[in-house]
Design an enzyme around this catalytic site. Structure first.
Site, PDB file in Angstrom:
ATOM      1  N   ALA A 252     -53.102  82.425 -48.812  1.00 21.17           N
ATOM      2  CA  ALA A 252     -54.230  82.086 -49.695  1.00 21.17           C
ATOM      3  C   ALA A 252     -54.275  80.612 -50.073  1.00 21.17           C
ATOM      4  O   ALA A 252     -54.973  80.244 -51.019  1.00 21.17           O
ATOM      5  CB  ALA A 252     -54.162  82.936 -50.956  1.00 21.17           C
ATOM      6  N   ALA A 253     -53.573  79.775 -49.328  1.00 19.33           N
ATOM      7  CA  ALA A 253     -53.470  78.362 -49.724  1.00 19.33           C
ATOM      8  C   ALA A 253     -54.839  77.695 -49.830  1.00 19.33           C
ATOM      9  O   ALA A 253     -55.105  76.951 -50.782  1.00 19.33           O
ATOM     10  CB  ALA A 253     -52.586  77.611 -48.736  1.00 19.33           C
ATOM     11  N   GLY A 254     -55.721  77.958 -48.873  1.00 13.92           N
ATOM     12  CA  GLY A 254     -57.056  77.355 -48.908  1.00 13.92           C
ATOM     13  C   GLY A 254     -57.886  77.847 -50.077  1.00 13.92           C
ATOM     14  O   GLY A 254     -58.653  77.078 -50.676  1.00 13.92           O
ATOM     15  N   ASP A 255     -57.732  79.119 -50.423  1.00 15.10           N
ATOM     16  CA  ASP A 255     -58.472  79.686 -51.555  1.00 15.10           C
ATOM     17  C   ASP A 255     -57.984  79.083 -52.871  1.00 15.10           C
ATOM     18  O   ASP A 255     -58.777  78.772 -53.766  1.00 15.10           O
ATOM     19  CB  ASP A 255     -58.296  81.208 -51.603  1.00 15.10           C
ATOM     20  CG  ASP A 255     -58.692  81.873 -50.306  1.00 15.10           C
ATOM     21  OD1 ASP A 255     -59.540  81.321 -49.588  1.00 15.10           O
ATOM     22  OD2 ASP A 255     -58.136  82.950 -50.005  1.00 15.10           O
TER      23      ASP A 255
END
Length: 306
Positions: A252-255
Site C-alpha cells: 500500500a505504499a503508493g496509497d
C-alpha cells in the site's frame, strides 16, 4: 483549520500470503502463513488521511456481509466518516488476493464486489455531498465513467481534485477530464500509458511530465517505486528519493503516499512540504506488513522527517 476531504475508490479485504517467490503459471508455492487485512486503494487512502488527523469521509457502495461490516468499522476506527457509504444488502465486499515475495514485491488479483455497483445515477443523486467538501481524492478502481462524473461534479463545486489513475483504463483519460484534475500520481507504467513515454531516467521523466502537463494535468507527480518520484516545483524538475529502510511489504505504499500528500494539502502546506511528508509516510509503510495496518503514525513520520 484543515480542509475537508472526500475519498472515492475501492475498499476491500486483502487476503495475503508471504512466500519466497510468486508462483509462475502452473506452479504451486507452499507458505506457512496467511493474513487478512483491510485494503483497497480508496480505503487505504481514506484510512491514511483519517489516521494522520485529516477531516475525511468515504463515499462508495458496499454490501452488508461480514467483510463489508468489518471494513466499515475499520474505517470508522481510523477516523473516517462512513455515513456517505451506500449499503446494498445484495452485495459483498471487494476481495483482493495478494502474494508478496522475499523482495517485498507483490502480485494482486482483485474482484470489486459492491465497489463496481456505484453508478453515475448514484453520483448525481448525491451531488449535494460534494458541496460539503474542499478536496476530492479518487482512484480509477471504480468504473472510470463514474469516476469521471465525480470529477466533473467536484470541478463544478470548485473542489481540488487529486487522482490516483490506477488501474489505468486502456483508453487513457479524456483531455476534458485531465483539465479538471489538479494533482495526478501515476507510476511509471501508468505514465507510459498516459504519455506514451517509457520512463527510464531523469530525461525521460521530464518528457513524460511535460507530455502530461500538455494534456491538461496541472501537477503530475511521477512515482518510480524505490527510486522515488519526479515532479515540477515552481517550474524546476525535482527528484525525491525514499528514506533508506528495510522493506518487507510494498503493498500500500503508493496509497499511503497519496493519503499523506492529501492530508498535508488540506493543511495548506507547500507543494514541496506535502511531497516530503508523503514520501516519509510511504517509506515507513514498507517496513510493516499489510495495507491499512502499515500506515505510520504522525509521530513516526515527524521523527523520520526530523
Amino acid at each position: 483549520m484543515s480542509k475537508k476531504i472526500l475519498c472515492m475508490g475501492a475498499i476491500n479485504i486483502d487476503l495475503t500470503m508471504y512466500a519466497s517467490c510468486i508462483p509462475k503459471p502452473g506452479e504451486t508455492v507452499v507458505t506457512d502463513n496467511f493474513s487478512t487485512f483491510p485494503g483497497g486503494k480508496g480505503g487505504n487512502q481514506a484510512a491514511t488521511i483519517g489516521k494522520l488527523g485529516g477531516n475525511v469521509a468515504f463515499f462508495t457502495k458496499m454490501g452488508n456481509d461480514s467483510f463489508s461490516n468489518q471494513l466499515k468499522e475499520n474505517l470508522k476506527d481510523s477516523g473516517v466518516d462512513i455515513s456517505p457509504i451506500i449499503v446494498n444488502a445484495g452485495l459483498t465486499s471487494g476481495i483482493a488476493m495478494i502474494m508478496v515475495d522475499a523482495n517485498a514485491q507483490n502480485s494482486i488479483m482483485f474482484t470489486p464486489g459492491g465497489n463496481a455497483y456505484l453508478s453515475i445515477d448514484d453520483i448525481c443523486q448525491y451531488e449535494d455531498l460534494f458541496s460539503e467538501y474542499d478536496i476530492l481524492e479518487i482512484t480509477l478502481e471504480i468504473n472510470p465513467d463514474v469516476a469521471y462524473e465525480a470529477i466533473r461534479i467536484a470541478h463544478r463545486h470548485d473542489m481540488t481534485v487529486v487522482l490516483d489513475p490506477s488501474p489505468m483504463p486502456i483508453t487513457g483519460i479524456p483531455d476534458r477530464i485531465a483539465s479538471m484534475i489538479d494533482y495526478i500520481k501515476p507510476n511509471e507504467i501508468e505514465a507510459e500509458l498516459l504519455a506514451g513515454i517509457q520512463v527510464k531516467d531523469e530525461e525521460s521523466a521530464r518528457k513524460s511530465l511535460d507530455s502530461l502537463i500538455k494534456k491538461g494535468f496541472k501537477h503530475p507527480i511521477l512515482t518510480v517505486g524505490s527510486r522515488g518520484l519526479y515532479t515540477y516545483n515552481d517550474g524546476t524538475l525535482i527528484t525525491l528519493r525514499p528514506y533508506p529502510v528495510t522493506a518487507i511489504d510494498t503493498t500500500a505504499a503508493g496509497d499511503i503516499f497519496l493519503g499523506a500528500f492529501t492530508v498535508s494539502l488540506a493543511q495548506e502546506k507547500t507543494f514541496l512540504e506535502c511531497l516530503e511528508y508523503a514520501i516519509a509516510a510511504a517509506s515507513l509503510s514498507v517496513t510493516k506488513k499489510g495495507a491499512q495496518t502499515s500506515i505510520p503514525t504522525k509521530e513516526e513520520i515527524n521523527v523520520l522527517l526530523a
